[in-house]
Design a protein around this motif. Structure first.
Motif, mmCIF file in Angstrom:
data_model
loop_
_atom_site.group_PDB
_atom_site.id
_atom_site.type_symbol
_atom_site.label_atom_id
_atom_site.label_comp_id
_atom_site.label_asym_id
_atom_site.label_seq_id
_atom_site.Cartn_x
_atom_site.Cartn_y
_atom_site.Cartn_z
ATOM 1 N N SER A 98 0.799 -1.235 0.000
ATOM 2 C CA SER A 98 0.000 0.000 0.000
ATOM 3 C C SER A 98 0.828 1.281 0.000
ATOM 4 O O SER A 98 0.309 2.351 -0.297
ATOM 5 C CB SER A 98 -0.946 -0.014 1.203
ATOM 6 N N SER A 99 2.107 1.206 0.341
ATOM 7 C CA SER A 99 2.986 2.382 0.291
ATOM 8 C C SER A 99 4.442 1.927 0.362
ATOM 9 O O SER A 99 4.723 0.777 0.726
ATOM 10 C CB SER A 99 2.698 3.340 1.465
ATOM 11 N N GLY A 100 5.332 2.852 0.061
ATOM 12 C CA GLY A 100 6.748 2.550 0.207
ATOM 13 C C GLY A 100 7.105 2.284 1.665
ATOM 14 O O GLY A 100 7.877 1.377 1.980
ATOM 15 N N THR A 101 6.531 3.068 2.555
ATOM 16 C CA THR A 101 6.802 2.899 3.985
ATOM 17 C C THR A 101 6.356 1.518 4.459
ATOM 18 O O THR A 101 7.080 0.841 5.206
ATOM 19 C CB THR A 101 6.065 3.988 4.800
ATOM 20 N N ALA A 102 5.176 1.084 4.005
ATOM 21 C CA ALA A 102 4.674 -0.257 4.361
ATOM 22 C C ALA A 102 5.647 -1.321 3.847
ATOM 23 O O ALA A 102 5.945 -2.294 4.554
ATOM 24 C CB ALA A 102 3.278 -0.467 3.769
ATOM 25 N N GLU A 133 17.539 -1.753 0.315
ATOM 26 C CA GLU A 133 17.612 -0.558 -0.525
ATOM 27 C C GLU A 133 16.285 0.179 -0.433
ATOM 28 O O GLU A 133 15.254 -0.341 -0.847
ATOM 29 C CB GLU A 133 17.821 -1.029 -1.962
ATOM 30 N N ASP A 134 16.323 1.395 0.107
ATOM 31 C CA ASP A 134 15.156 2.273 0.014
ATOM 32 C C ASP A 134 15.293 2.971 -1.334
ATOM 33 O O ASP A 134 15.936 4.015 -1.449
ATOM 34 C CB ASP A 134 15.131 3.267 1.175
ATOM 35 N N ALA A 135 14.706 2.340 -2.355
ATOM 36 C CA ALA A 135 14.838 2.810 -3.740
ATOM 37 C C ALA A 135 13.645 3.681 -4.134
ATOM 38 O O ALA A 135 13.364 3.854 -5.312
ATOM 39 C CB ALA A 135 14.966 1.606 -4.671
ATOM 40 N N CYS A 136 12.975 4.226 -3.123
ATOM 41 C CA CYS A 136 11.719 4.954 -3.348
ATOM 42 C C CYS A 136 11.886 6.200 -4.223
ATOM 43 O O CYS A 136 10.910 6.731 -4.721
ATOM 44 C CB CYS A 136 11.096 5.336 -2.011
ATOM 45 N N GLU A 137 13.126 6.676 -4.388
ATOM 46 C CA GLU A 137 13.327 7.875 -5.210
ATOM 47 C C GLU A 137 14.058 7.540 -6.501
ATOM 48 O O GLU A 137 14.419 8.451 -7.251
ATOM 49 C CB GLU A 137 14.126 8.912 -4.398
ATOM 50 N N GLY A 138 14.282 6.253 -6.762
ATOM 51 C CA GLY A 138 15.214 5.928 -7.847
ATOM 52 C C GLY A 138 14.702 5.045 -8.968
ATOM 53 O O GLY A 138 15.508 4.559 -9.760
ATOM 54 N N PHE A 181 10.281 0.241 -3.741
ATOM 55 C CA PHE A 181 9.933 1.421 -4.549
ATOM 56 C C PHE A 181 8.632 2.013 -4.026
ATOM 57 O O PHE A 181 7.874 1.343 -3.330
ATOM 58 C CB PHE A 181 9.771 1.023 -6.026
ATOM 59 N N ALA A 182 8.386 3.280 -4.379
ATOM 60 C CA ALA A 182 7.164 3.946 -3.917
ATOM 61 C C ALA A 182 6.501 4.673 -5.076
ATOM 62 O O ALA A 182 7.170 5.109 -6.018
ATOM 63 C CB ALA A 182 7.488 4.934 -2.799
ATOM 64 N N PHE A 183 5.185 4.831 -4.986
ATOM 65 C CA PHE A 183 4.403 5.406 -6.085
ATOM 66 C C PHE A 183 3.482 6.531 -5.636
ATOM 67 O O PHE A 183 2.378 6.698 -6.159
ATOM 68 C CB PHE A 183 3.607 4.286 -6.792
ATOM 69 N N ASN A 204 4.253 12.266 -6.286
ATOM 70 C CA ASN A 204 5.420 13.050 -6.731
ATOM 71 C C ASN A 204 6.555 12.167 -7.259
ATOM 72 O O ASN A 204 7.584 12.681 -7.684
ATOM 73 C CB ASN A 204 5.931 13.966 -5.596
ATOM 74 N N LYS A 205 6.376 10.847 -7.226
ATOM 75 C CA LYS A 205 7.460 9.967 -7.693
ATOM 76 C C LYS A 205 7.433 9.866 -9.225
ATOM 77 O O LYS A 205 6.495 10.336 -9.860
ATOM 78 C CB LYS A 205 7.304 8.577 -7.077
ATOM 79 N N GLN A 206 8.444 9.196 -9.781
ATOM 80 C CA GLN A 206 8.555 9.100 -11.242
ATOM 81 C C GLN A 206 7.283 8.531 -11.861
ATOM 82 O O GLN A 206 6.802 9.029 -12.875
ATOM 83 C CB GLN A 206 9.759 8.226 -11.631
HETATM 84 C C1 LIG Z 1 8.750 8.447 -0.988
HETATM 85 C C2 LIG Z 1 9.729 7.814 -0.099
HETATM 86 C C3 LIG Z 1 9.404 6.706 0.713
HETATM 87 C C4 LIG Z 1 8.064 6.044 0.797
HETATM 88 O O1 LIG Z 1 7.008 6.858 0.725
HETATM 89 P P1 LIG Z 1 5.483 6.426 0.819
HETATM 90 O O2 LIG Z 1 4.833 7.747 0.845
HETATM 91 O O3 LIG Z 1 5.301 5.633 2.042
HETATM 92 O O4 LIG Z 1 5.134 5.639 -0.392
HETATM 93 C C5 LIG Z 1 10.416 6.145 1.476
HETATM 94 N N1 LIG Z 1 11.659 6.615 1.449
HETATM 95 C C6 LIG Z 1 12.020 7.658 0.679
HETATM 96 C C7 LIG Z 1 13.443 8.109 0.699
HETATM 97 C C8 LIG Z 1 11.059 8.313 -0.095
HETATM 98 O O5 LIG Z 1 11.414 9.367 -0.834
#
Ligand SMILES: *Cc1c(COP(=O)(O)O)cnc(C)c1O
Length: 388
Positions: free
Chosen positions: A55-59, A153-158, A177-179, A182-184
Protein backbone atom coordinates in the motif's frame (compact mmCIF):
# COMPACT_ATOMS: atom_id res chain seq x y z
CA UNK A 1 -7.09 29.05 -15.07
CA UNK A 2 -4.28 29.51 -12.62
CA UNK A 3 -0.67 30.12 -13.58
CA UNK A 4 0.71 28.23 -10.63
CA UNK A 5 3.74 26.08 -11.42
CA UNK A 6 3.40 23.25 -8.90
CA UNK A 7 6.33 21.48 -7.30
CA UNK A 8 5.21 18.20 -8.84
CA UNK A 9 2.36 16.90 -10.93
CA UNK A 10 1.50 13.30 -11.81
CA UNK A 11 1.52 12.38 -15.50
CA UNK A 12 -1.95 10.89 -16.04
CA UNK A 13 -3.28 10.18 -19.53
CA UNK A 14 -6.40 8.59 -21.08
CA UNK A 15 -4.85 5.11 -20.99
CA UNK A 16 -4.45 5.45 -17.21
CA UNK A 17 -8.08 6.51 -16.81
CA UNK A 18 -9.23 3.64 -19.01
CA UNK A 19 -7.14 1.10 -17.06
CA UNK A 20 -8.63 2.15 -13.72
CA UNK A 21 -12.17 2.29 -15.15
CA UNK A 22 -11.85 -1.26 -16.46
CA UNK A 23 -11.03 -2.49 -12.97
CA UNK A 24 -14.05 -0.64 -11.57
CA UNK A 25 -16.28 -2.34 -14.13
CA UNK A 26 -14.74 -5.78 -13.50
CA UNK A 27 -16.05 -6.04 -9.94
CA UNK A 28 -12.68 -7.33 -8.72
CA UNK A 29 -11.23 -4.48 -6.70
CA UNK A 30 -8.55 -6.18 -4.57
CA UNK A 31 -6.22 -9.22 -4.78
CA UNK A 32 -6.55 -9.87 -8.49
CA UNK A 33 -4.91 -9.93 -11.90
CA UNK A 34 -3.76 -6.29 -11.99
CA UNK A 35 -1.71 -6.73 -8.82
CA UNK A 36 -0.04 -9.82 -10.30
CA UNK A 37 0.58 -8.02 -13.60
CA UNK A 38 2.12 -5.00 -11.86
CA UNK A 39 4.34 -7.29 -9.78
CA UNK A 40 5.49 -9.14 -12.91
CA UNK A 41 6.34 -5.92 -14.71
CA UNK A 42 8.35 -4.65 -11.77
CA UNK A 43 10.28 -7.87 -11.20
CA UNK A 44 11.16 -8.03 -14.90
CA UNK A 45 12.16 -4.40 -15.11
CA UNK A 46 14.50 -4.62 -12.12
CA UNK A 47 15.71 -8.15 -12.84
CA UNK A 48 14.56 -9.70 -9.57
CA UNK A 49 12.67 -12.98 -9.23
CA UNK A 50 10.09 -11.67 -6.73
CA UNK A 51 7.96 -8.54 -6.46
CA UNK A 52 5.35 -7.83 -3.79
CA UNK A 53 2.94 -4.92 -4.23
CA UNK A 54 2.01 -3.05 -1.05
CA UNK A 55 0.00 0.00 0.00
CA UNK A 56 2.99 2.38 0.29
CA UNK A 57 6.75 2.55 0.21
CA UNK A 58 6.80 2.90 3.99
CA UNK A 59 4.67 -0.26 4.36
CA UNK A 60 7.11 -2.09 2.07
CA UNK A 61 10.13 -1.06 4.14
CA UNK A 62 8.35 -2.06 7.33
CA UNK A 63 7.49 -5.51 5.94
CA UNK A 64 11.06 -6.17 4.75
CA UNK A 65 12.35 -5.38 8.27
CA UNK A 66 9.69 -7.67 9.80
CA UNK A 67 10.48 -10.35 7.23
CA UNK A 68 14.15 -10.25 8.24
CA UNK A 69 13.11 -10.79 11.85
CA UNK A 70 14.14 -7.33 13.04
CA UNK A 71 12.48 -6.10 16.22
CA UNK A 72 12.97 -4.70 19.73
CA UNK A 73 16.61 -4.52 20.86
CA UNK A 74 17.90 -4.37 17.26
CA UNK A 75 19.61 -1.44 15.58
CA UNK A 76 19.20 -0.47 11.95
CA UNK A 77 21.49 1.97 10.14
CA UNK A 78 19.69 4.71 8.20
CA UNK A 79 20.62 8.11 6.69
CA UNK A 80 20.20 11.37 8.61
CA UNK A 81 19.58 13.09 5.26
CA UNK A 82 16.54 11.42 3.68
CA UNK A 83 12.78 11.45 3.68
CA UNK A 84 11.55 10.55 7.16
CA UNK A 85 9.97 7.25 6.03
CA UNK A 86 13.40 5.60 5.88
CA UNK A 87 13.68 6.11 9.66
CA UNK A 88 10.01 5.68 10.66
CA UNK A 89 9.86 2.17 9.21
CA UNK A 90 12.53 1.06 11.71
CA UNK A 91 10.45 2.22 14.65
CA UNK A 92 7.37 0.50 13.17
CA UNK A 93 9.34 -2.74 13.52
CA UNK A 94 10.18 -1.85 17.15
CA UNK A 95 13.89 -1.39 16.42
CA UNK A 96 16.17 1.61 16.91
CA UNK A 97 17.26 3.83 14.02
CA UNK A 98 20.98 4.62 14.07
CA UNK A 99 21.61 7.65 11.88
CA UNK A 100 24.62 8.21 9.65
CA UNK A 101 25.61 11.62 8.26
CA UNK A 102 25.73 12.24 4.50
CA UNK A 103 28.55 12.79 2.06
CA UNK A 104 28.33 16.49 1.12
CA UNK A 105 28.85 15.72 -2.57
CA UNK A 106 26.60 12.71 -3.25
CA UNK A 107 24.20 13.37 -0.30
CA UNK A 108 24.26 9.59 0.32
CA UNK A 109 25.90 7.72 3.21
CA UNK A 110 29.56 6.77 2.85
CA UNK A 111 30.38 3.12 3.57
CA UNK A 112 33.16 4.13 6.01
CA UNK A 113 30.73 6.24 8.03
CA UNK A 114 28.29 3.34 8.12
CA UNK A 115 31.01 0.93 9.23
CA UNK A 116 31.89 3.23 12.13
CA UNK A 117 28.31 2.95 13.46
CA UNK A 118 28.03 -0.85 13.37
CA UNK A 119 27.59 -2.57 16.73
CA UNK A 120 26.83 -6.14 17.73
CA UNK A 121 23.14 -5.15 17.69
CA UNK A 122 23.13 -3.88 14.07
CA UNK A 123 20.72 -6.07 12.10
CA UNK A 124 20.31 -4.18 8.83
CA UNK A 125 21.48 -1.21 6.79
CA UNK A 126 18.92 0.88 4.94
CA UNK A 127 20.67 2.45 1.96
CA UNK A 128 18.75 5.28 0.27
CA UNK A 129 19.43 6.55 -3.26
CA UNK A 130 18.84 10.14 -2.17
CA UNK A 131 17.11 12.14 -4.95
CA UNK A 132 17.59 9.03 -7.13
CA UNK A 133 21.41 9.07 -7.02
CA UNK A 134 22.81 5.50 -6.69
CA UNK A 135 26.42 6.63 -6.05
CA UNK A 136 27.92 4.64 -3.19
CA UNK A 137 25.50 1.68 -3.37
CA UNK A 138 28.23 -0.73 -4.52
CA UNK A 139 30.33 0.17 -1.48
CA UNK A 140 27.34 -0.29 0.84
CA UNK A 141 26.65 -3.69 -0.74
CA UNK A 142 30.30 -4.72 -0.22
CA UNK A 143 30.17 -3.58 3.41
CA UNK A 144 26.94 -5.49 3.92
CA UNK A 145 28.54 -8.66 2.49
CA UNK A 146 31.70 -8.21 4.59
CA UNK A 147 29.77 -7.94 7.87
CA UNK A 148 26.92 -10.25 6.85
CA UNK A 149 24.39 -7.56 7.68
CA UNK A 150 21.59 -7.30 5.12
CA UNK A 151 21.37 -4.17 2.99
CA UNK A 152 17.83 -2.97 2.37
CA UNK A 153 17.61 -0.56 -0.52
CA UNK A 154 15.16 2.27 0.01
CA UNK A 155 14.84 2.81 -3.74
CA UNK A 156 11.72 4.95 -3.35
CA UNK A 157 13.33 7.88 -5.21
CA UNK A 158 15.21 5.93 -7.85
CA UNK A 159 12.91 3.87 -10.08
CA UNK A 160 14.53 3.41 -13.49
CA UNK A 161 17.99 4.70 -12.54
CA UNK A 162 21.21 2.72 -12.98
CA UNK A 163 24.76 2.59 -11.70
CA UNK A 164 26.77 1.35 -14.68
CA UNK A 165 24.60 -1.49 -15.95
CA UNK A 166 23.16 -2.27 -12.53
CA UNK A 167 19.58 -1.05 -12.04
CA UNK A 168 18.58 0.62 -8.81
CA UNK A 169 16.73 -2.05 -6.88
CA UNK A 170 19.37 -4.76 -7.31
CA UNK A 171 21.95 -3.77 -4.73
CA UNK A 172 20.36 -5.02 -1.53
CA UNK A 173 18.83 -8.18 -0.14
CA UNK A 174 15.56 -6.46 -0.99
CA UNK A 175 14.61 -3.08 -2.41
CA UNK A 176 11.47 -1.01 -2.04
CA UNK A 177 9.93 1.42 -4.55
CA UNK A 178 7.16 3.95 -3.92
CA UNK A 179 4.40 5.41 -6.09
CA UNK A 180 3.23 8.51 -4.23
CA UNK A 181 2.08 11.19 -6.75
CA UNK A 182 5.42 13.05 -6.73
CA UNK A 183 7.46 9.97 -7.69
CA UNK A 184 8.56 9.10 -11.24
CA UNK A 185 5.43 6.96 -11.71
CA UNK A 186 2.42 6.93 -9.42
CA UNK A 187 -0.41 4.73 -8.26
CA UNK A 188 -1.82 7.48 -6.00
CA UNK A 189 -0.45 5.58 -3.03
CA UNK A 190 1.55 2.41 -3.31
CA UNK A 191 4.83 0.58 -3.00
CA UNK A 192 6.68 -2.47 -4.31
CA UNK A 193 9.17 -4.82 -2.66
CA UNK A 194 11.59 -6.60 -5.01
CA UNK A 195 14.00 -9.37 -4.01
CA UNK A 196 15.51 -12.66 -5.16
CA UNK A 197 14.81 -14.18 -1.74
CA UNK A 198 11.65 -16.22 -2.18
CA UNK A 199 11.17 -16.91 1.52
CA UNK A 200 11.38 -13.21 2.32
CA UNK A 201 8.93 -12.43 -0.49
CA UNK A 202 6.47 -15.06 0.75
CA UNK A 203 6.71 -13.71 4.29
CA UNK A 204 5.98 -10.19 2.97
CA UNK A 205 3.04 -11.49 0.88
CA UNK A 206 1.60 -13.09 3.99
CA UNK A 207 2.21 -10.08 6.26
CA UNK A 208 0.64 -7.60 3.84
CA UNK A 209 -2.55 -9.69 4.07
CA UNK A 210 -3.14 -10.00 7.85
CA UNK A 211 -0.66 -12.89 8.09
CA UNK A 212 -2.76 -15.23 6.00
CA UNK A 213 -0.94 -17.94 4.06
CA UNK A 214 0.86 -16.51 1.03
CA UNK A 215 -1.36 -18.38 -1.45
CA UNK A 216 -4.57 -16.92 -0.01
CA UNK A 217 -6.33 -15.18 -2.88
CA UNK A 218 -9.78 -14.89 -1.32
CA UNK A 219 -11.33 -11.59 -2.30
CA UNK A 220 -14.81 -10.22 -2.95
CA UNK A 221 -15.75 -11.37 -6.42
CA UNK A 222 -14.03 -14.75 -6.09
CA UNK A 223 -15.35 -18.10 -4.86
CA UNK A 224 -13.06 -17.62 -1.85
CA UNK A 225 -10.29 -19.57 -0.19
CA UNK A 226 -9.22 -19.43 3.40
CA UNK A 227 -5.83 -20.79 4.30
CA UNK A 228 -5.54 -19.61 7.89
CA UNK A 229 -3.36 -17.07 9.66
CA UNK A 230 0.31 -17.99 9.91
CA UNK A 231 1.74 -14.95 11.70
CA UNK A 232 0.91 -11.39 12.76
CA UNK A 233 0.17 -9.33 9.70
CA UNK A 234 -1.15 -5.99 8.57
CA UNK A 235 -3.45 -4.76 5.87
CA UNK A 236 -0.80 -3.42 3.51
CA UNK A 237 -2.47 -4.67 0.32
CA UNK A 238 -2.49 -2.66 -2.89
CA UNK A 239 -5.96 -2.40 -4.44
CA UNK A 240 -6.60 -3.51 -8.02
CA UNK A 241 -7.37 0.08 -8.99
CA UNK A 242 -3.95 1.21 -7.83
CA UNK A 243 -2.24 -1.75 -9.46
CA UNK A 244 -3.97 -1.13 -12.81
CA UNK A 245 -2.76 2.46 -12.72
CA UNK A 246 0.72 1.15 -11.93
CA UNK A 247 0.67 -1.20 -14.94
CA UNK A 248 -0.45 1.61 -17.21
CA UNK A 249 2.21 3.99 -15.84
CA UNK A 250 4.99 1.37 -16.01
CA UNK A 251 4.36 1.01 -19.76
CA UNK A 252 5.48 4.66 -20.09
CA UNK A 253 8.32 4.61 -17.56
CA UNK A 254 11.05 5.21 -20.15
CA UNK A 255 9.09 8.00 -21.83
CA UNK A 256 8.41 9.65 -18.47
CA UNK A 257 12.08 9.37 -17.49
CA UNK A 258 13.18 10.96 -20.79
CA UNK A 259 10.78 13.86 -20.32
CA UNK A 260 12.01 14.42 -16.76
CA UNK A 261 15.64 14.22 -17.92
CA UNK A 262 14.91 16.98 -20.46
CA UNK A 263 13.51 19.14 -17.65
CA UNK A 264 16.65 18.51 -15.59
CA UNK A 265 18.98 19.43 -18.45
CA UNK A 266 17.03 22.63 -19.19
CA UNK A 267 17.39 23.59 -15.53
CA UNK A 268 21.11 22.90 -15.59
CA UNK A 269 21.49 25.14 -18.67
CA UNK A 270 19.28 27.88 -17.28
CA UNK A 271 21.05 27.93 -13.90
CA UNK A 272 24.64 27.45 -15.03
CA UNK A 273 25.50 31.15 -14.72
CA UNK A 274 23.88 31.81 -11.36
CA UNK A 275 26.67 32.42 -8.89
CA UNK A 276 26.65 30.89 -5.43
CA UNK A 277 24.33 28.11 -6.58
CA UNK A 278 25.26 24.42 -6.82
CA UNK A 279 23.26 22.39 -9.34
CA UNK A 280 23.06 18.57 -9.09
CA UNK A 281 26.14 16.73 -10.33
CA UNK A 282 25.74 13.40 -12.05
CA UNK A 283 28.74 11.06 -11.85
CA UNK A 284 29.97 9.54 -15.12
CA UNK A 285 28.72 6.01 -14.36
CA UNK A 286 25.27 7.13 -13.18
CA UNK A 287 22.17 7.02 -15.32
CA UNK A 288 19.74 9.25 -13.42
CA UNK A 289 16.02 8.75 -13.18
CA UNK A 290 15.10 12.27 -12.07
CA UNK A 291 12.88 12.38 -8.98
CA UNK A 292 13.38 16.03 -8.03
CA UNK A 293 15.67 18.82 -9.17
CA UNK A 294 17.35 20.08 -6.02
CA UNK A 295 19.75 23.04 -6.06
CA UNK A 296 21.96 24.10 -3.18
CA UNK A 297 22.73 27.67 -2.14
CA UNK A 298 26.35 28.59 -1.40
CA UNK A 299 27.67 28.68 2.17
CA UNK A 300 27.02 32.43 2.37
CA UNK A 301 23.30 31.70 2.70
CA UNK A 302 21.70 30.72 6.01
CA UNK A 303 18.71 28.49 6.59
CA UNK A 304 16.61 31.62 7.10
CA UNK A 305 17.78 33.03 3.77
CA UNK A 306 16.83 29.79 2.08
CA UNK A 307 13.36 29.79 3.65
CA UNK A 308 12.88 33.38 2.51
CA UNK A 309 13.86 32.44 -1.04
CA UNK A 310 11.38 29.56 -1.02
CA UNK A 311 8.67 31.93 0.23
CA UNK A 312 9.59 34.37 -2.53
CA UNK A 313 9.26 31.66 -5.19
CA UNK A 314 5.89 30.65 -3.78
CA UNK A 315 4.70 34.27 -3.83
CA UNK A 316 5.47 34.16 -7.55
CA UNK A 317 3.33 31.00 -7.86
CA UNK A 318 6.34 28.73 -8.22
CA UNK A 319 6.37 25.56 -6.15
CA UNK A 320 9.52 25.05 -4.06
CA UNK A 321 10.40 23.05 -0.96
CA UNK A 322 13.18 22.43 1.53
CA UNK A 323 14.21 18.84 0.74
CA UNK A 324 15.12 17.38 3.23
CA UNK A 325 15.16 18.58 6.80
CA UNK A 326 17.76 16.54 8.70
CA UNK A 327 15.73 13.69 10.27
CA UNK A 328 17.37 13.53 13.75
CA UNK A 329 16.38 17.18 14.37
CA UNK A 330 12.66 16.52 13.97
CA UNK A 331 10.96 16.91 17.36
CA UNK A 332 10.08 13.23 17.53
CA UNK A 333 13.67 12.04 17.13
CA UNK A 334 15.07 14.78 19.39
CA UNK A 335 12.67 13.71 22.16
CA UNK A 336 13.10 9.99 21.62
CA UNK A 337 16.91 9.88 21.31
CA UNK A 338 18.14 13.26 22.58
CA UNK A 339 19.64 14.50 19.32
CA UNK A 340 20.80 18.11 19.17
CA UNK A 341 21.93 20.53 16.48
CA UNK A 342 25.49 19.66 15.48
CA UNK A 343 25.15 15.88 15.81
CA UNK A 344 25.00 15.39 12.02
CA UNK A 345 26.82 18.47 10.69
CA UNK A 346 26.81 17.66 6.96
CA UNK A 347 23.17 16.68 6.87
CA UNK A 348 22.24 19.83 8.81
CA UNK A 349 24.37 22.12 6.68
CA UNK A 350 23.02 20.70 3.42
CA UNK A 351 19.44 20.63 4.66
CA UNK A 352 19.55 24.37 5.38
CA UNK A 353 20.62 25.30 1.87
CA UNK A 354 18.72 23.00 -0.49
CA UNK A 355 15.73 24.01 -2.60
CA UNK A 356 13.66 21.54 -4.63
CA UNK A 357 12.33 23.16 -7.81
CA UNK A 358 9.28 22.09 -9.85
CA UNK A 359 9.83 18.79 -11.68
CA UNK A 360 7.19 17.06 -13.79
CA UNK A 361 6.44 15.86 -17.29
CA UNK A 362 5.20 18.83 -19.30
CA UNK A 363 7.18 21.52 -17.50
CA UNK A 364 8.25 23.64 -20.49
CA UNK A 365 11.40 25.58 -21.26
CA UNK A 366 9.75 29.02 -20.87
CA UNK A 367 8.57 28.05 -17.39
CA UNK A 368 12.02 26.75 -16.50
CA UNK A 369 13.50 30.07 -17.68
CA UNK A 370 11.00 31.93 -15.52
CA UNK A 371 11.79 29.74 -12.50
CA UNK A 372 15.54 30.29 -12.99
CA UNK A 373 15.11 34.07 -13.29
CA UNK A 374 12.84 34.25 -10.26
CA UNK A 375 15.22 32.15 -8.20
CA UNK A 376 18.12 34.40 -9.11
CA UNK A 377 16.07 37.49 -8.27
CA UNK A 378 15.07 36.08 -4.88
CA UNK A 379 18.69 35.18 -4.14
CA UNK A 380 19.80 38.73 -4.94
CA UNK A 381 17.03 40.25 -2.81
CA UNK A 382 17.92 38.07 0.13
CA UNK A 383 21.52 39.15 -0.14
CA UNK A 384 20.57 42.86 -0.25
CA UNK A 385 18.45 42.46 2.85
CA UNK A 386 21.47 41.02 4.68
CA UNK A 387 23.53 44.11 3.88
CA UNK A 388 21.04 46.55 5.46
C1 LIG B 1 8.75 8.45 -0.99
C2 LIG B 1 9.73 7.81 -0.10
C3 LIG B 1 9.40 6.71 0.71
C4 LIG B 1 8.06 6.04 0.80
O1 LIG B 1 7.01 6.86 0.72
P1 LIG B 1 5.48 6.43 0.82
O2 LIG B 1 4.83 7.75 0.85
O3 LIG B 1 5.30 5.63 2.04
O4 LIG B 1 5.13 5.64 -0.39
C5 LIG B 1 10.42 6.14 1.48
N1 LIG B 1 11.66 6.61 1.45
C6 LIG B 1 12.02 7.66 0.68
C7 LIG B 1 13.44 8.11 0.70
C8 LIG B 1 11.06 8.31 -0.10
O5 LIG B 1 11.41 9.37 -0.83
Amino acid sequence: MSNVIPLSRPDINDDDVRAVSEVLRSGRLSIGPSTLAFEDMMSQRIGRSEAVAVSSGTAGLHLVLEGLGIGPGDEVITPAFSFVASANCIEHAGAKPVFVDCDPRTLNMNAEDVEAKLTDRTRAIIGVEVFGNPTGMRELAALSAKHEIPLIEDACEGLGGRLGNEPIGRFGRAAVFAFYPNKQITTGEGGMIVTDDQRLADACRSMRNQGRAAGDRSAPGTTGTNLGVERLGWNYRMSELHAALGVSQMKRLDEIMEARARVASHYTQALSNVSDLVVPTVEADVFMSWFVYVVRLGLAYSGEDRDEIIEGLRRHDIGAAAYFPSIPLFNHFRREYGYEAGDFPMSESVSQRTIALPMYVGLGEPEIELIAQTLELMMTRTRFRDKD
